[in-house]
Design a protein around this motif. Sequence first.
Motif, PDB file in Angstrom:
ATOM      1  N   CYS A  95       0.803  -1.376  -0.016  1.00 39.36           N
ATOM      2  CA  CYS A  95       0.026  -0.006   0.098  1.00 39.36           C
ATOM      3  C   CYS A  95       0.947   1.165  -0.054  1.00 39.36           C
ATOM      4  O   CYS A  95       1.736   1.353   0.561  1.00 39.36           O
ATOM      5  CB  CYS A  95      -0.991  -0.001   1.154  1.00 39.36           C
ATOM      6  SG  CYS A  95      -1.845   1.443   1.405  1.00 39.36           S
ATOM      7  N   THR A  96       0.660   2.382  -0.766  1.00 38.12           N
ATOM      8  CA  THR A  96       1.452   3.358  -1.045  1.00 38.12           C
ATOM      9  C   THR A  96       0.671   4.686  -0.558  1.00 38.12           C
ATOM     10  O   THR A  96       1.302   5.488  -0.211  1.00 38.12           O
ATOM     11  CB  THR A  96       1.916   3.852  -2.281  1.00 38.12           C
ATOM     12  OG1 THR A  96       0.679   3.827  -3.145  1.00 38.12           O
ATOM     13  CG2 THR A  96       2.738   2.507  -2.886  1.00 38.12           C
ATOM     14  N   TYR A  97      -0.761   4.606  -0.341  1.00 37.46           N
ATOM     15  CA  TYR A  97      -1.312   5.660  -0.027  1.00 37.46           C
ATOM     16  C   TYR A  97      -2.912   5.336   0.546  1.00 37.46           C
ATOM     17  O   TYR A  97      -3.407   4.412  -0.060  1.00 37.46           O
ATOM     18  CB  TYR A  97      -1.537   6.613  -1.014  1.00 37.46           C
ATOM     19  CG  TYR A  97      -2.094   7.997  -0.724  1.00 37.46           C
ATOM     20  CD1 TYR A  97      -1.476   8.735   0.210  1.00 37.46           C
ATOM     21  CD2 TYR A  97      -3.208   8.547  -1.192  1.00 37.46           C
ATOM     22  CE1 TYR A  97      -1.785  10.161   0.451  1.00 37.46           C
ATOM     23  CE2 TYR A  97      -3.816   9.963  -0.720  1.00 37.46           C
ATOM     24  CZ  TYR A  97      -3.077  10.522   0.094  1.00 37.46           C
ATOM     25  OH  TYR A  97      -3.575  11.804   0.277  1.00 37.46           O
TER      26      TYR A  97
ATOM     27  N   ALA B 265       1.966   1.779   6.702  1.00 37.86           N
ATOM     28  CA  ALA B 265       2.739   0.840   7.049  1.00 37.86           C
ATOM     29  C   ALA B 265       3.372  -0.077   6.073  1.00 37.86           C
ATOM     30  O   ALA B 265       2.421  -0.642   4.924  1.00 37.86           O
ATOM     31  CB  ALA B 265       2.434  -0.026   8.241  1.00 37.86           C
ATOM     32  N   ARG B 266       4.426  -0.606   6.071  1.00 37.23           N
ATOM     33  CA  ARG B 266       4.985  -1.292   4.847  1.00 37.23           C
ATOM     34  C   ARG B 266       4.348  -2.753   4.833  1.00 37.23           C
ATOM     35  O   ARG B 266       4.407  -3.445   3.882  1.00 37.23           O
ATOM     36  CB  ARG B 266       6.571  -1.519   5.024  1.00 37.23           C
ATOM     37  CG  ARG B 266       7.275  -1.950   3.864  1.00 37.23           C
ATOM     38  CD  ARG B 266       8.666  -1.947   3.609  1.00 37.23           C
ATOM     39  NE  ARG B 266       9.108  -1.810   5.043  1.00 37.23           N
ATOM     40  CZ  ARG B 266      10.083  -1.050   5.866  1.00 37.23           C
ATOM     41  NH1 ARG B 266      10.110   0.064   5.161  1.00 37.23           N
ATOM     42  NH2 ARG B 266      10.449  -1.182   7.006  1.00 37.23           N
TER      43      ARG B 266
ATOM     44  N   PHE C  70       7.766   1.282  -1.263  1.00 39.84           N
ATOM     45  CA  PHE C  70       8.050   2.854  -0.887  1.00 39.84           C
ATOM     46  C   PHE C  70       7.240   3.623  -1.310  1.00 39.84           C
ATOM     47  O   PHE C  70       6.395   3.270  -2.164  1.00 39.84           O
ATOM     48  CB  PHE C  70       9.558   3.251  -1.680  1.00 39.84           C
ATOM     49  CG  PHE C  70       9.465   3.159  -3.150  1.00 39.84           C
ATOM     50  CD1 PHE C  70       9.706   2.123  -3.813  1.00 39.84           C
ATOM     51  CD2 PHE C  70       8.693   4.221  -3.598  1.00 39.84           C
ATOM     52  CE1 PHE C  70       9.142   2.195  -5.268  1.00 39.84           C
ATOM     53  CE2 PHE C  70       8.702   4.431  -5.156  1.00 39.84           C
ATOM     54  CZ  PHE C  70       8.913   3.229  -5.845  1.00 39.84           C
ATOM     55  N   GLN C  71       7.312   4.920  -0.615  1.00 35.50           N
ATOM     56  CA  GLN C  71       6.251   6.030  -1.012  1.00 35.50           C
ATOM     57  C   GLN C  71       7.232   7.112  -1.314  1.00 35.50           C
ATOM     58  O   GLN C  71       8.339   7.298  -1.029  1.00 35.50           O
ATOM     59  CB  GLN C  71       5.327   6.161   0.217  1.00 35.50           C
ATOM     60  CG  GLN C  71       4.426   5.023   0.714  1.00 35.50           C
ATOM     61  CD  GLN C  71       4.778   4.811   1.921  1.00 35.50           C
ATOM     62  OE1 GLN C  71       5.406   5.425   2.828  1.00 35.50           O
ATOM     63  NE2 GLN C  71       4.493   3.454   2.290  1.00 35.50           N
ATOM     64  N   PRO C  72       6.570   7.990  -1.948  1.00 31.47           N
ATOM     65  CA  PRO C  72       7.477   9.346  -2.471  1.00 31.47           C
ATOM     66  C   PRO C  72       7.831  10.079  -1.048  1.00 31.47           C
ATOM     67  O   PRO C  72       7.024  10.297  -0.153  1.00 31.47           O
ATOM     68  CB  PRO C  72       6.455  10.198  -3.024  1.00 31.47           C
ATOM     69  CG  PRO C  72       5.174   9.598  -3.162  1.00 31.47           C
ATOM     70  CD  PRO C  72       5.153   8.253  -2.915  1.00 31.47           C
TER      71      PRO C  72
ATOM     72  N   GLU D  90      15.611  -1.138   4.647  1.00 29.30           N
ATOM     73  CA  GLU D  90      14.257  -0.925   4.030  1.00 29.30           C
ATOM     74  C   GLU D  90      14.003   0.788   3.799  1.00 29.30           C
ATOM     75  O   GLU D  90      14.267   1.323   4.576  1.00 29.30           O
ATOM     76  CB  GLU D  90      13.453  -1.654   4.827  1.00 29.30           C
ATOM     77  CG  GLU D  90      13.334  -3.187   5.030  1.00 29.30           C
ATOM     78  CD  GLU D  90      12.485  -3.876   5.605  1.00 29.30           C
ATOM     79  OE1 GLU D  90      11.729  -3.296   6.640  1.00 29.30           O
ATOM     80  OE2 GLU D  90      11.967  -4.872   5.133  1.00 29.30           O
ATOM     81  N   PRO D  91      13.085   0.867   2.856  1.00 26.17           N
ATOM     82  CA  PRO D  91      12.851   2.250   2.835  1.00 26.17           C
ATOM     83  C   PRO D  91      12.031   2.825   4.086  1.00 26.17           C
ATOM     84  O   PRO D  91      11.078   2.102   4.339  1.00 26.17           O
ATOM     85  CB  PRO D  91      11.964   2.389   1.622  1.00 26.17           C
ATOM     86  CG  PRO D  91      11.629   1.072   0.964  1.00 26.17           C
ATOM     87  CD  PRO D  91      12.564   0.246   1.955  1.00 26.17           C
ATOM     88  N   ARG D  92      12.237   4.047   4.536  1.00 27.68           N
ATOM     89  CA  ARG D  92      11.568   4.692   5.574  1.00 27.68           C
ATOM     90  C   ARG D  92      11.073   5.916   5.026  1.00 27.68           C
ATOM     91  O   ARG D  92      11.624   6.664   4.163  1.00 27.68           O
ATOM     92  CB  ARG D  92      12.775   4.817   6.642  1.00 27.68           C
ATOM     93  CG  ARG D  92      12.259   4.862   8.181  1.00 27.68           C
ATOM     94  CD  ARG D  92      13.437   5.120   8.883  1.00 27.68           C
ATOM     95  NE  ARG D  92      14.509   3.735   9.033  1.00 27.68           N
ATOM     96  CZ  ARG D  92      15.395   3.745   9.096  1.00 27.68           C
ATOM     97  NH1 ARG D  92      16.306   4.690   8.293  1.00 27.68           N
ATOM     98  NH2 ARG D  92      16.015   2.381   9.561  1.00 27.68           N
ATOM     99  N   ASN D  93       9.879   6.215   5.516  1.00 28.73           N
ATOM    100  CA  ASN D  93       9.512   7.698   4.966  1.00 28.73           C
ATOM    101  C   ASN D  93       9.052   8.424   6.208  1.00 28.73           C
ATOM    102  O   ASN D  93       8.059   8.402   6.739  1.00 28.73           O
ATOM    103  CB  ASN D  93       8.103   7.457   4.126  1.00 28.73           C
ATOM    104  CG  ASN D  93       7.707   8.702   3.356  1.00 28.73           C
ATOM    105  OD1 ASN D  93       8.317   9.538   3.461  1.00 28.73           O
ATOM    106  ND2 ASN D  93       6.750   8.596   2.484  1.00 28.73           N
TER     107      ASN D  93
END
Lengths: 212, 586
Positions: free
Chosen positions: B82-84, B94-95, B304-306, B365-368
């Motif tokens: 899920c990205t948004y 959450a990832r 990941f998300q922007p 892992e990507p973190r936003n």
Amino acid sequence: MITLYDYELSANCYKQRLMMSLLDVAYESTPIDFFPGLEHKGDDFKKINPMGHIPVIDDAGYVLWDAHAILVYLAAKFDPSGRWYPTSDPELLGETASWMLFAEGTTNTASAARLHVNLGYDFDIEACRTGAHHLFRLLDEHLWFREREGKDWVCSSDHPTIADIAIFPDVVLSEEGGVSRLDYPALRRWTDRVKALPGFIVMPGIFPLGTS
Amino acid sequence: MADAFSSWHPLATAYDLPHRHIFHGQLLGRELAVWRADDNFINVWENRCLHRGVRLSIGTNDGAELTCRYHGWRYANRSAGCTYIPAHPADAPARTICNRTFPAVERYGLIWSGENPDGQPPMVELLETGSPFLLRNLPVNASADVVLEALRDHSFQPQGRLEGQGADMTVAIVGDYGLALTSTDGQASTSAVFFVQPVAADRSVIRCVLAETPPQSEQLKVWRHHADALGKLVNRAEATFATLPAPAPLVATIEEVPIDLSVMPEMATDRRAALRVEVSRKWTTAEGIAAFELTSIGEPLPTFQPGAHIDLHLPNGLVRQYSLTNGPGETAYYRIGVKLDPDSAGGSRALHESVRERDVLAISEPRNNFPLRRDALRTLLIGGGIGVTPMLAMAQALHVMNLNFELHYFAQSNAHLAFEEIRNTLGNSVKVHLGLSPEQTRAEIEAAVAEFDYANQLYVCGPGPMLEATRELAAAAGWPDETVHFEYFKNTNEIDDSSQFDVALARSAVTLPVPSGSSILEVLRANGVAMPSSCEQGACGTCTVPVIDGDIDHQDVYLNQTERAAGDKIMTCVSRATSTRLVLDI
């Protein structure tokens, strides 16, 4: 201005709203309490349409009922390109009429199943569903072959006709009547194409395509 | 018959996945949403939104992500993460929110998948050597074994003798769910391979491929011939099936929500490098800026998300943070840009000079901590120099969703402009400002932020002075604090760690002294408290902890003025207490 005697959840009324939107025709909607009020069966409404059903249009005093007949009238009168109801092409006109009759079939099966489920109409639900699957299977094969010919629509033209509009709502709302379209991928692709038409509008249960 | 659940089955045909369509499929009772992204990746997902269980096949495919029709949850191509979530516009999902995916292989024009398939889809000699030609699939209201049995008596006419009848048929078995039939009539001979897809206990689809493609002028006739012949077969199989006792339905088991989704996740213990990636491509994207594409060498890369960044663990032991520049759905690799810092302590220099293509690196892992809202009426993105990288990811997400945005990109010269190939996809929304003095830059920013209106959001990333100027000018122009989002490269404030105080951990009922010279983060870790962190200089926001009581000595550059004044969270890597005691909600 045209007055449409209308019910939001009716597939047959939606056919008229969609057609008028595609043709960019202004109209006024007069809501009829179809359910649970059964206003269309009442004495007042029967003065407008003695048959006691909707949709009905009133175009400056000219009153017409029957969903598929109204599509013929709207296209013949308001489509200057003459494509939606192709009166100048006898062969295509014949095809259109043939598929309009097919649409009577989808209305009496797929849409009838929906009326049974949603509004409690007393129909033989199994017969409705079996009939709808029979017609969907035929239509899916037909549309698959159209795709192979490079055609997008029910008739052999390179543009949609009123037959597409007459069949579309019965097909796209069929899940509400318990008629899955899982086995009919070509039919699903055709519904995407109808949704991509400029001027396409939705109703409850019919979703737009994505924004891109 | 082999175990259907460990076999590969064709569940769609290439023509079923036209541009931006979502195919509604079913295999062994399980419904699937199948869609092709613009990068040609074929996604086979459980047909069920994780949120409220609505069918994803009625959603939309924008070429990069699939959006659920019901509440607009967006799921990424490939990872299905899920990205948004529109109802939580300010938060990064959450990832762990990830749809169930199934493997997909395209072979002979068919899309193959399975519940838990072994190896690879079957290789069929006839189709390997021929020029496969796809026929129309036929749905059958009969079980796969009944259809396979009926297929043994199937007959059709070979190419060139379509009008004849009584061709000789030979049958060969292809795998567990397929038959190859060869029709011979005089000199003419045609082979066809029929695969029977077990849709449900009482339904199947026949997917058929001719070994040779007929000449164009004959194709319609061939399709029609086989449709008619198979139509008879379908009638036969359905009639047979109707006489048999109804089989027990195949009920797909919907996986339970995994435990890590239903409980609070464990905190990461430190700067973990959980992923191994290969540098699949390295190139110079602008003067002094090297670009890297990092491809997974194990599991697919996490969603990941922007705005997200990764920690990159360098061969020389240093850890550096880099923003992902990927657009939505661009999930086959992570792409970063690295500016060579003349004062480099070894991070950017190592990446520029030592790291080469095919090298393996360790990343987190990507973190936003810099999430993008998608509910703004207008989004203003300001990027200075290499600070453009998170802005490019944001701009691409907004562009795909047709949302109104402007990207102001400040750089020294044309040669310093990075990632032209991304900017070219963004149309007229990118405004480039080249070679400006600090005063001129200030004037351009002032013009850009001049108008604040309802539901406008501002994101800025770049050198410290540029961020200071933007925040100040935006505040002066009436932008509320919560609409101005910023990310510093680094914290240039001198950290004063001379104070001494106690931290009380309210949930753990522990009090620990923090001596001068040690950070809260260090003290917590030394006492066995698992704490996540990333930059460890007060810029990224990873080590944030809620504060219940006490006065905070904020020394980070992550929190804005309003958040600082609220006094309810602290960056434990640099910030301290001015009171003698600080009560933390951990």
